[in-house]
Design an enzyme around this catalytic site. Sequence first.
Site, mmCIF file in Angstrom:
data_model
loop_
_atom_site.group_PDB
_atom_site.id
_atom_site.type_symbol
_atom_site.label_atom_id
_atom_site.label_comp_id
_atom_site.label_asym_id
_atom_site.label_seq_id
_atom_site.Cartn_x
_atom_site.Cartn_y
_atom_site.Cartn_z
ATOM 1 N N ARG A 189 12.004 62.300 7.125
ATOM 2 C CA ARG A 189 12.620 63.455 7.710
ATOM 3 C C ARG A 189 12.043 64.813 7.003
ATOM 4 N NH1 ARG A 189 17.451 63.720 9.662
ATOM 5 N NH2 ARG A 189 18.184 65.451 8.246
ATOM 6 N N ASN A 191 16.189 71.926 12.347
ATOM 7 C CA ASN A 191 16.875 70.849 12.427
ATOM 8 C C ASN A 191 17.406 70.497 10.926
ATOM 9 O OD1 ASN A 191 18.543 68.726 14.150
ATOM 10 N ND2 ASN A 191 17.540 67.564 12.530
ATOM 11 N N GLU A 192 18.738 70.684 10.658
ATOM 12 C CA GLU A 192 19.243 70.481 9.370
ATOM 13 C C GLU A 192 18.276 70.710 7.960
ATOM 14 O OE1 GLU A 192 22.094 66.756 10.537
ATOM 15 O OE2 GLU A 192 20.362 65.937 9.656
ATOM 16 N N GLU A 238 26.642 68.426 15.873
ATOM 17 C CA GLU A 238 26.468 66.973 15.809
ATOM 18 C C GLU A 238 27.538 66.296 15.163
ATOM 19 O OE1 GLU A 238 23.127 65.098 13.964
ATOM 20 O OE2 GLU A 238 21.774 66.811 14.708
ATOM 21 N N TRP A 250 22.754 55.500 8.481
ATOM 22 C CA TRP A 250 22.107 55.896 7.235
ATOM 23 C C TRP A 250 23.315 55.340 6.097
ATOM 24 C CZ3 TRP A 250 25.779 59.416 5.537
ATOM 25 C CH2 TRP A 250 26.247 60.572 6.446
ATOM 26 N N GLU A 268 16.349 55.502 14.019
ATOM 27 C CA GLU A 268 17.869 55.474 14.091
ATOM 28 C C GLU A 268 18.396 54.745 15.159
ATOM 29 O OE1 GLU A 268 19.411 59.891 12.571
ATOM 30 O OE2 GLU A 268 17.892 60.237 13.965
ATOM 31 N N PHE A 293 19.985 52.438 15.761
ATOM 32 C CA PHE A 293 21.463 51.798 15.622
ATOM 33 C C PHE A 293 22.352 52.781 15.383
ATOM 34 C CE2 PHE A 293 19.047 47.827 14.800
ATOM 35 C CZ PHE A 293 19.195 46.906 15.865
ATOM 36 N N HIS A 294 21.938 54.160 15.540
ATOM 37 C CA HIS A 294 22.650 55.131 15.656
ATOM 38 C C HIS A 294 23.508 55.342 16.992
ATOM 39 C CE1 HIS A 294 24.601 59.200 14.920
ATOM 40 N NE2 HIS A 294 23.795 59.284 13.967
#
Length: 680
Positions: free
Chosen positions: A128, A166-167, A325, A333, A373, A375-376
Amino acid sequence: MTFVSAVVRPPAEARGGLLRWPTDGISYGGDYNPEQWPRDVWDEDVRLMREAGVGLVTLGVFAWGTVETSDGVRDWSWLDDAVDLLHRNGIAIDLATPTAAPPSWLLAAHPEITPVLADGYREPPGGRLAWCPSSPTFRHYALRHVEELARRYGRHAAVRLWHVGNEFGGGNARCYCDVSAAAFRDWLAHRHGTLDAVNAAWGTAQWGHRYGAWEEILPPRGRHGAPNPGLFLDYERYSSDALLAHYVAEREVVERHSSVPVTTNLMVGAGAQVVDYASWAPHVDVVANDHYTLVDDPDREEDLAFAGDRMRGLSRGRAPWLLMEHSTGGPSWQQRNRAKDPGEIARNAIAHVARGADGVLFFQWRASRAGAEQFHSAMLPHSGTRSRIWREVVDLGGRLRALAEVRGTRVEPARAALVVDDVAGWALQHGLKPHRGLRYGHELRAWHRALWERQVLCDVVPPSAEFDGYDLVIVPTLLVVDDDAAARLSAVPARGGTLVVTYLSGICAPDGQVRPGAFPAAFRDVLGAWSDEFYPLQAGERAGLDDGSAVEDWTERIHLEEAEALVSHTAGPLAGGPAVTRRQVGGGAAWYVGAALPREGVDRVVDRLIAETGIARTVAGQPGVEAVRRSGDGRSYLFLINHTGRTHTVGAAGFDLWSGTEVGPSVLLDPGGIRVLREP
């Protein structure tokens, strides 16, 4: 490198634009990543978005490499199609600059842009935010792409909001490379002026670490040892400013081509944050947040409220804020990702709306089949439209449409404030201190929870806030504070308010140096009490108090001058000494809490504070029942959320927008139930 001062920028109207909300009602939607799917899936996406009531999607967050496929070679065709498809279907776009994810060709050509950890390890590509905030090479390529993106879509009617990056800091909060070291030295020269001033601020005579040349100064590298607290704090500040400078550089490119509002998604919660959000907030048009509940948090519902109250404190009434979000179920995570209970999606969403959000978005629209991600959770999960999540997503969309008239109203003015500072959090949580196990968020959440359970609205504000409008101001573990903030806080009792200061507050000046004299030096005069020695408790040790409770973490020896003891120690070296004190100051009062009170101890203090200040509850309810009021244009709306498994009755009346029925004079709240009353 040019750094940014935390000045309040003019609203979008003053810059020639219109600061209007991206949708007519409460914004609803999430991140949309069409590049992950075949073109024929897109038509199904927009059909289902319309079924769910989606009106706003964040587009292109990770799309840099799928547009700029090699250096200077761009394929806009798929993004053009996606923008036009969404526009034809009446779905507004929050268009992202995709610089959070540098393309592989850039990382291969310039591996030096990736961050370096404190131990010298250079992060490999694939993670990230794999870029150094101080890298001029990264800045060049990022701004080049943002220029092309903004030029192409800056005037498109579908683009109602710009989403820069982003973030920020969510993977590159600190970089310790040589480029960062050089930029840090420039930052120090700008902040302190001279090398002598740096030596004085950091107290480098201790351990003989005086600097004789700028080039001798390095970031606080290494995993071990004891970094100078002044060096540590300045590097934290520099790192936040370096990220902010990059955000502002991208924002300025966007604003050359577009007049719609600009935002980025913060990650506000309790505890020490990745950047200093109070210094960031003035640089966004719409303050936006990402919020995910944690599995091991026993008070998840209060954590939602804390985040909402802090977002409201950061926006300072300039504009409504946006939940950019959150999740429909488990994220990807945590150690054991937790599914949400039936009805929890709606309760989480409405908890944010109640506290001032005019939009609730999710990550993401359609669950990814591949990648980190996969399985997010998502609005459209892997199991498709036959799932419970989908049914609740569609139901929530309909309910939010019924709440459209709430948009643009504001949360009623709070009479209580909780002071939070990211710099103080860094100093307490990561710096050197007598008890390294303490976590900044602990006291913040403890005092906020007690107010939340009593339906007392509380603004969570930075030390730079104005405190004149508050009857109760609580200052938990504000280890670092400047003279101006200390003076404004100390003035609260003199005008008739109540100030509560907890242990480890006012101990250090902004440079990290201990303030001379007894603790807590910055607030000692107003409190009328002082401490001469800390007594952090050892593992398994307990210190009894005369209110029947016991302390497990922190105590200190307190001396009274003009204050009285309200709670005292009953045994050990501090037996008979004060743990909680109060000083009457004219019509106001100053309290000092010199021990880490247990939950019941905080509750008893807060009950007395509420009685003393006369602060009224929003409604008379039970713990676990959330009650917040929003108002505007001559109307008021009472939000009631039952976070418990029991039925509750609340005295209230009005038209319930949630159910479409008239209710009152009392309202029945089913387990997990929600009411949004337009009051008569």
